[in-house]
Write an enzyme that holds these catalytic residues in place. Structure first.
Site, PDB file in Angstrom:
ATOM      1  N   LYS A  22       0.834  -1.208   0.000  1.00  0.00           N
ATOM      2  CA  LYS A  22       0.000   0.000   0.000  1.00  0.00           C
ATOM      3  C   LYS A  22       0.869   1.258   0.000  1.00  0.00           C
ATOM      4  CE  LYS A  22      -1.636   1.771   3.984  1.00  0.00           C
ATOM      5  NZ  LYS A  22      -1.389   3.214   4.140  1.00  0.00           N
ATOM      6  N   ASN A  23       1.872   1.280   0.865  1.00  0.00           N
ATOM      7  CA  ASN A  23       2.658   2.509   1.017  1.00  0.00           C
ATOM      8  C   ASN A  23       3.607   2.759  -0.152  1.00  0.00           C
ATOM      9  OD1 ASN A  23       1.344   3.047   3.349  1.00  0.00           O
ATOM     10  ND2 ASN A  23       3.086   2.665   4.720  1.00  0.00           N
ATOM     11  N   CYS A 115      -4.386   8.961   9.971  1.00  0.00           N
ATOM     12  CA  CYS A 115      -4.466   8.220  11.232  1.00  0.00           C
ATOM     13  C   CYS A 115      -4.245   9.157  12.407  1.00  0.00           C
ATOM     14  CB  CYS A 115      -3.370   7.158  11.281  1.00  0.00           C
ATOM     15  SG  CYS A 115      -3.771   5.648  10.426  1.00  0.00           S
ATOM     16  N   ARG A 120       1.784  14.901  13.361  1.00  0.00           N
ATOM     17  CA  ARG A 120       2.179  14.665  11.976  1.00  0.00           C
ATOM     18  C   ARG A 120       2.181  15.919  11.100  1.00  0.00           C
ATOM     19  NH1 ARG A 120      -0.291   9.021   9.948  1.00  0.00           N
ATOM     20  NH2 ARG A 120       1.643   8.941   8.796  1.00  0.00           N
ATOM     21  N   ASP A 304       5.232   0.913  11.878  1.00  0.00           N
ATOM     22  CA  ASP A 304       3.996   0.284  11.387  1.00  0.00           C
ATOM     23  C   ASP A 304       3.860  -1.172  11.830  1.00  0.00           C
ATOM     24  OD1 ASP A 304       3.218   2.614  10.215  1.00  0.00           O
ATOM     25  OD2 ASP A 304       3.553   1.995   8.151  1.00  0.00           O
ATOM     26  N   ARG A 396      -8.586   0.084   5.221  1.00  0.00           N
ATOM     27  CA  ARG A 396      -7.740   1.053   4.524  1.00  0.00           C
ATOM     28  C   ARG A 396      -6.461   0.391   4.018  1.00  0.00           C
ATOM     29  NH1 ARG A 396      -5.893   5.910   7.779  1.00  0.00           N
ATOM     30  NH2 ARG A 396      -4.726   6.032   5.864  1.00  0.00           N
TER      31      ARG A 396
END
Ligand code: UD1
Length: 416
Positions: A22-23, A115, A120, A304, A396
């Site tokens: 995904k990233n 998130c 952030r 993560d 997600r």
């Protein structure tokens, strides 16, 4: 709102196919803004975040076509504004800023949400673009960036490692005038994947896999075909699932070389990893032992994976000290794990986990993407039934969770 019900206690057994990362897919999709030609991405997972990125790019004028695991992007940019309604759903939306600015000399991008794991900020993205000659203003929650004469190459030294800022600037620098040097750049495998795709599109980038990236700007980029790397976080997560249930699972397509620190920690905890040509097998000889981990930029232990590893440590023999160095508010799973009988104390940025003999099922709530899976892991190992609510967080970033786990014997069901 969907929830997931799991009855724990089944050792997982079978094969789980790991999806595309995904990233990596999210920044790679924004590369569609860097050329009018066709960019074809293969091995794209079917995820809510991918759908959000498709929606964002479509409203910029890009044609996004999904066919199986291929996504084709192409066409002209017709709108340089990224609206709050989409960006607030997913922080990675902010990655359109660099490409839009480099390509058209202007962009208006909402400040991100994402998130709830900390404040952030995006200051490093903005300072880097300013160093490349952009003017940046904040207006009504939006970043207004302009570079009417184009971006200029610059030397940018990041004060600390940021994956997103490295990606935004790498894409912007590919179309800047002159040479850009990014020092203290992130070197996560997803960055290398992005750089490889940019190179296939005609960019000139040196220093892949190191913390210094040198980009010789070119005037235009062209279409390309790029195959996305397997998801290392999904891999590590399912490795924890095999370990916590005392199972035997083959992770197909998994790339052990992207998971160094995670596999070392799993090994120390008593998990056996057996590498094969197209993935690796995860088993456990005896019980689990407590292991200390500290999250760091790659190649360190990934933030993560912190929540999932903590879930594993809740049932290990002895204690484990888990230190979160990347985000300041990433222990929200602790309260929920405690509701299932875990013994965890938070001391500043560290959590001390004292292993218990067994967890017990309970109703719990998913709080963010990775934290959600820590609850799935706990539920798989717990005695009795667990219901996890707010699983949209899970959707997600994890493809077909129930199908993948059920195929290995898990008693899992989605309640809609
Ligand atoms: C990416 C990943 C996310 C992962 C994180 C760290 C994607 C889509 N997301 O997020 O899953 O958890 O890397 O590996 O790839 N920071 C600033 N100013 C900035 C940018 C970052 O202070 O301008 C701080 C952040 O608040 C955080 C740290 O730097 O404390 C690292 O963040 P960063 O690496 O940028 O994470 P993301 O790119 O957002």
């Amino acid at each position: 709102m969907d929830s997931i019900r799991i009855t724990g206690g089944v050792p997982l057994s079978g094969t789980i196919a790991i999806s595309g990362a995904k990233n990596a897919a999210l920044p790679l999709m924004t590369c569609g803004l860097l050329t009018d030609e066709r960019l074809v991405l293969s091995n794209v997972a079917k995820l809510a975040d991918i759908a959000t990125m498709s929606e964002l790019l479509a409203q910029h004028g890009i044609e996004v076509t999904h066919a199986g695991r291929d996504v084709t992007l192409g066409g002209k940019i017709t709108n340089t504004e990224a609206p709050y309604e989409i960006v607030r759903k997913m922080r990675a939306s902010f990655l359109v800023l660099g490409p839009l600015l480099a390509r058209l000399g202007q962009a208006r991008v909402s400040l991100p949400g994402g998130c709830g794991i900390g404040t952030r900020p995006v200051d490093l993205h903005l300072k880097g673009l300013e160093a490349m000659g952009a003017s940046i203003e904040l207006d009504g929650g939006y970043v207004e960036a302009r570079a009417p004469k184009g971006l200029k190459g610059a030397e940018i030294v990041f004060p600390f490692v940021s994956v997103g800022a490295t990606e935004n600037l790498l894409m912007a620098a590919s179309l800047a005038d002159g040479i850009t040097v990014l020092k203290n750049a992130a070197r996560e495998p997803e960055i290398t994947d992005l750089a490889k795709c940019l190179i296939a599109m005609g960019a000139k980038i040196e220093g892949l896999e190191t913390d210094t990236l040198t980009i010789h700007g070119v005037t235009s980029l062209h279409g390309a075909h790029h195959d996305i790397l397997p998801d290392r976080i999904e891999t590590g997560t399912y490795a924890c699932a095999a370990a916590i249930t005392g199972g035997d699972v083959f992770l197909e397509n998994a790339r052990a070389s992207d998971l160094g620190a995670v596999l070392t920690a799993l090994n120390e905890a008593g998990v056996i990893i057996t590498e094969a040509e197209n993935g690796f097998r995860v088993t456990r000889a005896n019980g689990l032992h407590g292991v200390d981990v500290t999250t760091e930029p790659f190649p360190g232990f990934p933030t993560d994976m912190q929540a999932q590893f903590m879930a594993l440590m809740t049932v290990a023999d002895g204690a484990s000290l888990i230190t979160e160095n990347i985000f300041e508010n990433r222990f929200m799973h602790v309260q929920e794990l405690s509701r299932m009988g875990a013994k965890i104390n938070i001391q500043g940025s560290s959590a001390i986990v004292r292993g218990v003999k067994h967890l017990t099922g309970a109703p719990v709530m998913a709080t963010d993407l990775r934290a959600s899976f820590s609850l799935v892991l706990a539920a798989l190992a717990a005695q009795g039934e667990t219901t996890i609510s707010r699983v949209y967080h899970l959707d997600r970033g994890y493809e077909a969770v129930e199908a993948k786990l059920a195929a290995c014997g898990a008693r899992i069901q989605r309640l809609v």
